[in-house]
Write a protein that holds these residues in place. Structure first.
Motif, PDB file in Angstrom:
ATOM      1  N   GLU A 187     -15.558  20.720  87.012  1.00  0.00           N
ATOM      2  CA  GLU A 187     -14.572  19.932  87.747  1.00  0.00           C
ATOM      3  C   GLU A 187     -14.843  18.428  87.562  1.00  0.00           C
ATOM      4  O   GLU A 187     -13.945  17.655  87.252  1.00  0.00           O
ATOM      5  N   GLN A 188     -16.096  18.032  87.725  1.00  0.00           N
ATOM      6  CA  GLN A 188     -16.424  16.609  87.561  1.00  0.00           C
ATOM      7  C   GLN A 188     -16.249  16.172  86.104  1.00  0.00           C
ATOM      8  O   GLN A 188     -15.775  15.057  85.844  1.00  0.00           O
ATOM      9  N   ALA A 189     -16.603  17.058  85.179  1.00  0.00           N
ATOM     10  CA  ALA A 189     -16.407  16.718  83.764  1.00  0.00           C
ATOM     11  C   ALA A 189     -14.927  16.497  83.483  1.00  0.00           C
ATOM     12  O   ALA A 189     -14.538  15.579  82.760  1.00  0.00           O
ATOM     13  N   MET A 190     -14.090  17.326  84.091  1.00  0.00           N
ATOM     14  CA  MET A 190     -12.646  17.206  83.883  1.00  0.00           C
ATOM     15  C   MET A 190     -12.133  15.889  84.454  1.00  0.00           C
ATOM     16  O   MET A 190     -11.327  15.191  83.822  1.00  0.00           O
ATOM     17  N   ILE A 191     -12.602  15.529  85.635  1.00  0.00           N
ATOM     18  CA  ILE A 191     -12.161  14.273  86.259  1.00  0.00           C
ATOM     19  C   ILE A 191     -12.494  13.085  85.351  1.00  0.00           C
ATOM     20  O   ILE A 191     -11.659  12.224  85.079  1.00  0.00           O
ATOM     21  N   ALA A 192     -13.715  13.062  84.838  1.00  0.00           N
ATOM     22  CA  ALA A 192     -14.131  11.940  83.985  1.00  0.00           C
ATOM     23  C   ALA A 192     -13.385  11.946  82.661  1.00  0.00           C
ATOM     24  O   ALA A 192     -12.930  10.894  82.188  1.00  0.00           O
ATOM     25  N   ALA A 193     -13.232  13.137  82.059  1.00  0.00           N
ATOM     26  CA  ALA A 193     -12.570  13.220  80.751  1.00  0.00           C
ATOM     27  C   ALA A 193     -11.111  12.774  80.864  1.00  0.00           C
ATOM     28  O   ALA A 193     -10.599  12.039  80.019  1.00  0.00           O
ATOM     29  N   LYS A 194     -10.442  13.202  81.928  1.00  0.00           N
ATOM     30  CA  LYS A 194      -9.042  12.797  82.103  1.00  0.00           C
ATOM     31  C   LYS A 194      -8.939  11.307  82.429  1.00  0.00           C
ATOM     32  O   LYS A 194      -7.985  10.644  82.020  1.00  0.00           O
ATOM     33  N   ALA A 195      -9.901  10.788  83.176  1.00  0.00           N
ATOM     34  CA  ALA A 195      -9.894   9.351  83.462  1.00  0.00           C
ATOM     35  C   ALA A 195      -9.993   8.563  82.160  1.00  0.00           C
ATOM     36  O   ALA A 195      -9.295   7.571  81.963  1.00  0.00           O
ATOM     37  N   ASP A 250     -22.432  12.189  77.514  1.00  0.00           N
ATOM     38  CA  ASP A 250     -23.396  13.131  78.071  1.00  0.00           C
ATOM     39  C   ASP A 250     -23.877  12.556  79.413  1.00  0.00           C
ATOM     40  O   ASP A 250     -24.582  11.551  79.441  1.00  0.00           O
ATOM     41  N   ILE A 251     -23.453  13.193  80.499  1.00  0.00           N
ATOM     42  CA  ILE A 251     -23.757  12.673  81.831  1.00  0.00           C
ATOM     43  C   ILE A 251     -25.222  12.951  82.197  1.00  0.00           C
ATOM     44  O   ILE A 251     -25.813  12.229  83.002  1.00  0.00           O
ATOM     45  N   GLY A 252     -25.782  14.006  81.617  1.00  0.00           N
ATOM     46  CA  GLY A 252     -27.217  14.277  81.771  1.00  0.00           C
ATOM     47  C   GLY A 252     -27.649  14.751  83.148  1.00  0.00           C
ATOM     48  O   GLY A 252     -28.814  14.608  83.522  1.00  0.00           O
ATOM     49  N   LYS A 256     -18.701  20.815  81.659  1.00  0.00           N
ATOM     50  CA  LYS A 256     -18.095  20.182  80.487  1.00  0.00           C
ATOM     51  C   LYS A 256     -16.581  20.329  80.494  1.00  0.00           C
ATOM     52  O   LYS A 256     -16.036  21.267  81.070  1.00  0.00           O
ATOM     53  N   PHE A 257     -15.917  19.374  79.872  1.00  0.00           N
ATOM     54  CA  PHE A 257     -14.468  19.420  79.695  1.00  0.00           C
ATOM     55  C   PHE A 257     -14.106  18.447  78.585  1.00  0.00           C
ATOM     56  O   PHE A 257     -14.705  17.382  78.464  1.00  0.00           O
ATOM     57  N   THR A 258     -13.122  18.843  77.779  1.00  0.00           N
ATOM     58  CA  THR A 258     -12.631  17.947  76.735  1.00  0.00           C
ATOM     59  C   THR A 258     -11.177  17.598  77.010  1.00  0.00           C
ATOM     60  O   THR A 258     -10.348  18.487  77.176  1.00  0.00           O
ATOM     61  N   ALA A 259     -10.885  16.320  77.097  1.00  0.00           N
ATOM     62  CA  ALA A 259      -9.503  15.854  77.225  1.00  0.00           C
ATOM     63  C   ALA A 259      -9.132  15.126  75.946  1.00  0.00           C
ATOM     64  O   ALA A 259     -10.009  14.606  75.237  1.00  0.00           O
ATOM     65  N   TYR A 260      -7.845  15.095  75.655  1.00  0.00           N
ATOM     66  CA  TYR A 260      -7.380  14.494  74.411  1.00  0.00           C
ATOM     67  C   TYR A 260      -6.441  13.345  74.732  1.00  0.00           C
ATOM     68  O   TYR A 260      -5.501  13.501  75.523  1.00  0.00           O
ATOM     69  N   GLY A 261      -6.703  12.207  74.134  1.00  0.00           N
ATOM     70  CA  GLY A 261      -5.856  11.048  74.389  1.00  0.00           C
ATOM     71  C   GLY A 261      -5.555  10.315  73.104  1.00  0.00           C
ATOM     72  O   GLY A 261      -6.054  10.662  72.035  1.00  0.00           O
ATOM     73  N   CYS A 262      -4.725   9.291  73.215  1.00  0.00           N
ATOM     74  CA  CYS A 262      -4.353   8.518  72.040  1.00  0.00           C
ATOM     75  C   CYS A 262      -4.484   7.040  72.358  1.00  0.00           C
ATOM     76  O   CYS A 262      -4.681   6.652  73.504  1.00  0.00           O
TER      77      CYS A 262
END
Lengths: 393, 393
Positions: A281-289, A365-367, A372-378
């Motif tokens: 969940e936290q990985a997703m929040i950061a990746a989307k941010a 890598d938050i360590g 984990k989560f991968t978001a895709y942006g441009c």
């Protein structure tokens, strides 16, 4: 066991599906603006829609059919979203279908374009009356649903099952701006001759949307009309749930990647891989941010390895993090390593080389855990502003 | 009863405060990049900082002093944020102050600029040694703290109390990009000769930040260095809590409005007034979503009364809403009225006239309750991209 093979062509390759697109007079430039998908047999249909609280009229019209109904016809227009059009918007869809004498079973409408204008039903009815329901012209359809898209978006797969049977599945989609976590102004129609039951379709859509359409961002906006729809006519009789879930994920991922690569004016696609966060969940929040940050997007446009903006955006997302644990890399070039600045001229040049590519990873890598989560942006450049400063005209 | 009067000049107008700014060699173009605020008497100091999880070194250094301490010196540099610099970043501040022989009491540092570069302490020490602590040059200071700001940001007020006593209060601030709800890369130093106690300063900062700095947005980003600081030296002996809270709100609002009007490349300031939402909380969510939306910002830049984007953004914010209740106006021009499209050519022309102005209101009446909040945003055009594509160089 099953085999998934990419094949050429449009959704018209699938047994029993017909489609076409025409210019009905909605777009002023003469381009295609009205299309259809027709099946010779009513299809099981499942769809997921925008989370925008102002669902457009076609979505409300669809939902009136209830769950697990069958349809043989989807009518799709561009240039007018039929959104924020009140009860009249739904009434217009009913009026329109009442004037079409195609032997329609629970016909569905889908719209994209400008919000808040009445649907031009005369033009649409006149256009639809010119349809040839025996056409197989996926190219025309794909162009009819485009708005600010730079290119048509389609894919096709064939799935061979262990017993020798097979089914086909493919998609046609549009979407370039207003693309965001939690869908966006995007329409995606996925057709298959697999005998997929309604419950499996809905399960597959929900499970797969999180890592496909909900993981991409162009500009952080979510539209009133977003739709991902699966139509299964069962013509092939073949079906295997595991294979269906897997190939549907591939189709959705393909379409999502085509959309983010076509982000209005975009030249770059970045995969923001957040790893070792406290939770997924936290990985997703950061990746989307990261994928939504204007400062990150403009730095990508400038091919500037300004890792401070990456770090700052992670911090601004308020997830648990510690600069003594954080590692940031552009592909395999480490630019920040646990509180140590390792960004000399050599590293900067290597990182800048990564950013010159069309596609790359930015790995954070938050360590602190295993999430984990991968978001895709441009990237976001002048062209985005040009396209959106006066989209309506 | 009390009277608040705006007066001319900089914070150097306040009894006992001295300030100046110089070029210390941090900015390559020769502009001012290092400044100070000095008080002839140690000041009560209160501050609120960024909510970014990676607080910059100067913030951590400040927090080491604990609560309710006194200081007589603030050193401020631009061009280097001293953020993401690990323990070394804090050590550098201590090293730097140990080399300054000014009779400093709990000296404070504040930095803005690029993230992730070591602080150039030799240049800063050499520069600071040239300071004249008897200078009263607010103009020089205001320019020393600018980064992408187009102009210096200051204000000054005098407060006359019922007993005939009076105090002065003023601010100097920087901030143009990365400005966002929940602070942003903005630094704001508020000086007063009022005898304000620490508890009142902190109360006033917290209460007022929600409707001032936290209500503005340039690009939705939040930085590692954001600081709003109040220094009260008590030289005037005058004090009244009610007057202090009120004038501090004015100062904070002035500074916030100067920042949003200076949003990188911005030409327009829009007040997004969300009224009659279910709660103030929901009104705030929708108002901030509007002020942050790229599609809304680019439409403002294009002077395009595309109210569909306004409505869609409200819907995308997921607050309780219903298009049969929603009313949208540009100033007093109603463009959407409870599900009725009232957007003919006449209305469109009137709405477009509003958008040609430099400042205007966009009023969204949700029609479901009594909650309200106003957020302030700016347009986003080519200039924003130009500024941010390669800010570091």
């Amino acid at each position: 066991m099953f085999t998934i093979l990419p094949i050429k062509g449009y959704i018209d390759q699938i047994d029993g599906f017909f489609c076409d697109g025409i210019h009905a007079g909605l777009k002023p430039n003469g381009n295609n603006d009205l299309g259809f998908i027709y099946s010779d047999k009513p299809c099981t249909v499942g769809a997921i829609f925008t989370e925008n609280r102002f669902q457009a009229a076609p979505l409300k019209h669809f939902l009136q059919y209830g769950e697990d109904f069958k349809t043989n016809f989807v009518l799709i227009n561009s240039k007018n979203a039929n959104a924020l059009t009140g009860k009249k918007g739904i009434a217009n869809i009913n009026t329109l279908f009442s004037q079409l004498d195609f032997g329609l079973v629970n016909p569905i409408m889908s719209s994209t374009g400008v919000i808040g204008n009445p649907l031009p039903i005369e033009k649409i009815v006149a256009g639809a009356k010119r349809f040839d329901l025996t056409s197989k012209n996926g190219e025309n359809l794909s162009r009819a649903i485009m708005t600010t898209d730079a290119y048509p978006k389609t894919c096709m797969y064939e799935v061979k099952l262990e017993d020798g049977s097979s089914f086909k599945i493919g998609a046609v989609a549009k979407g370039a701006g207003m693309i965001n976590p939690n869908l966006a102004t995007m329409l995606c129609f996925i057709c298959t001759d697999a005998a997929a039951p309604y419950s499996d379709i809905m399960e597959a859509l929900k499970v797969n949307s999180e890592t496909t359409f909900n993981a991409i961002s162009v500009d952080g906006d979510t539209s009133t009309n977003d739709t991902v729809m699966v139509l299964a006519n069962g013509n092939s009789k073949a079906y295997d749930k595991e294979a269906f879930l897997e190939v549907l994920r591939l189709v959705m991922f393909d379409m999502a990647m085509l959309m983010v690569a076509d982000g209005e004016g975009a030249k770059k696609v970045a995969a923001f891989e957040v790893i070792n966060a406290v939770s997924n969940e936290q990985a997703m929040i950061a990746a989307k941010a990261l994928s939504n940050s204007l400062l990150v997007k403009t730095a990508l446009f400038g091919e500037d390895p300004n890792f401070g903006r990456i770090a700052s955006t992670i911090g601004a997302s308020r997830i648990d993090c510690d600069d003594e644990k954080l590692v940031i890399s552009y592909n395999d070039v480490v630019v920040f390593n646990k509180g140590e600045i390792c960004f000399d001229a050599t590293i900067e040049a290597k990182a800048a080389d990564v950013l010159k590519k069309d596609k790359y990873k930015i790995i954070c890598d938050i360590g602190l855990g295993e999430g984990k989560f991968t978001a895709y942006g441009c990237d976001l450049g002048y062209k985005y502003v040009e396209i959106n400063a006066d989209y309506r005209s």
